[in-house]
Design a protein around this motif. Sequence first.
Motif, PDB file in Angstrom:
ATOM      1  N   LYS A 106       0.818  -1.217   0.000  1.00 43.63           N
ATOM      2  CA  LYS A 106       0.000   0.000   0.000  1.00 43.63           C
ATOM      3  C   LYS A 106       0.851   1.266   0.000  1.00 43.63           C
ATOM      4  O   LYS A 106       0.564   2.227  -0.729  1.00 43.63           O
ATOM      5  CB  LYS A 106      -0.951  -0.024   1.193  1.00 43.63           C
ATOM      6  N   GLU A 110       1.318   4.192  -3.204  1.00 42.02           N
ATOM      7  CA  GLU A 110       1.171   5.647  -3.080  1.00 42.02           C
ATOM      8  C   GLU A 110       2.361   6.375  -3.684  1.00 42.02           C
ATOM      9  O   GLU A 110       2.209   7.407  -4.348  1.00 42.02           O
ATOM     10  CB  GLU A 110       0.990   6.034  -1.612  1.00 42.02           C
ATOM     11  N   ARG A 114       2.492   8.859  -6.970  1.00 41.83           N
ATOM     12  CA  ARG A 114       3.089  10.198  -6.893  1.00 41.83           C
ATOM     13  C   ARG A 114       4.102  10.400  -8.021  1.00 41.83           C
ATOM     14  O   ARG A 114       4.083  11.437  -8.710  1.00 41.83           O
ATOM     15  CB  ARG A 114       3.759  10.389  -5.537  1.00 41.83           C
ATOM     16  N   LYS A 151      -7.396   2.881  -7.041  1.00 44.11           N
ATOM     17  CA  LYS A 151      -5.997   3.257  -7.275  1.00 44.11           C
ATOM     18  C   LYS A 151      -5.297   2.329  -8.265  1.00 44.11           C
ATOM     19  O   LYS A 151      -4.259   2.675  -8.815  1.00 44.11           O
ATOM     20  CB  LYS A 151      -5.246   3.277  -5.944  1.00 44.11           C
TER      21      LYS A 151
END
Length: 319
Positions: A106, A110, A114, A151
């Motif tokens: 996880k 992220e 980014r 996501k």
Amino acid sequence: MSELRALGSSGLQVSSFCLGGNVFGWTADEKQSGAVLDAYVAAGGNFVDTSDSYMNYFPEQGNEPGQSETIIGNWLAARGNRDEVVVATKVGDHPQYLGLAPATIKAAAEESLRRLRTDHIDLYYTHFDRDESIPVEDIITALHELVKAGKVRAIATSNISPERLAASLAFSDREGLARYVALQPQYNLISRDTYEGPRRDIVQREGLACVPYFALASGFLTGKYRPGVPVEGVRNIPGMAGGYADTDRGMKVLQTLEHVATQRGVEMATVAMAWLAQQPTVTAPIASARRVEQLPALFAMQDLDLSAAELEALTAASS
């Protein structure tokens, strides 16, 4: 390059040649990488592969992990074409996010989002399944939560044992969770046992897509590495292209590739890619290019329909 193929059960449609991003920030700087990406999409390509660990392995050259993702993210932002490109990246090999523990997956996702400057990853691979003490149930559940959150659109896996692959798929089916849609194995004319056998059997039985990496064996199958010719720079690293030229099998493969290429009036790389693309279960071979001039030979694979005799000769040479 007009042909698009279904990527397993993902609903994604991808080009039959996937552009590898492993050279971006390594042997191709950001400007060169952008030019290659521009030429790839201009020719109709839409499938780009990278990883959060590229190019971690050569820090002496000023590289850092995630560099390829950053270059691709900057390019996507500058061109405004995010929805036109299927972006695949991987988790599990970044030095700060090593392994496939749920919290690691996880957090790494992220960071990839980014660097890629996007709100979703189209295809998210587990890169290496080195620690088999982590239950596949935990890995799949973590990936499912990323899909559920929007996501990640689809999940896949790369370097994994047949047993763990089968167990992962069975758990997804049993619990109704996100399911691997593709396998990315090492597979090419000089490395066949890394895929053919149990892995390919599972992919075929379960309806997965095969998206093989090292399609050109780190450049060896282009024909530029020959016995007695010194291999300089990064390609001289053990396990890279240089070592294949010193084997009888490697030379048989090159000789057969050269014969077919000469008869067809194409480059050896085109023949090697076409052989791979015509293998059962293969959806889109991955190959990288550090210069725009290298792309036409890769695109040409979709127009080269190898005959049964040519396929047999190449397969025999690589056996």
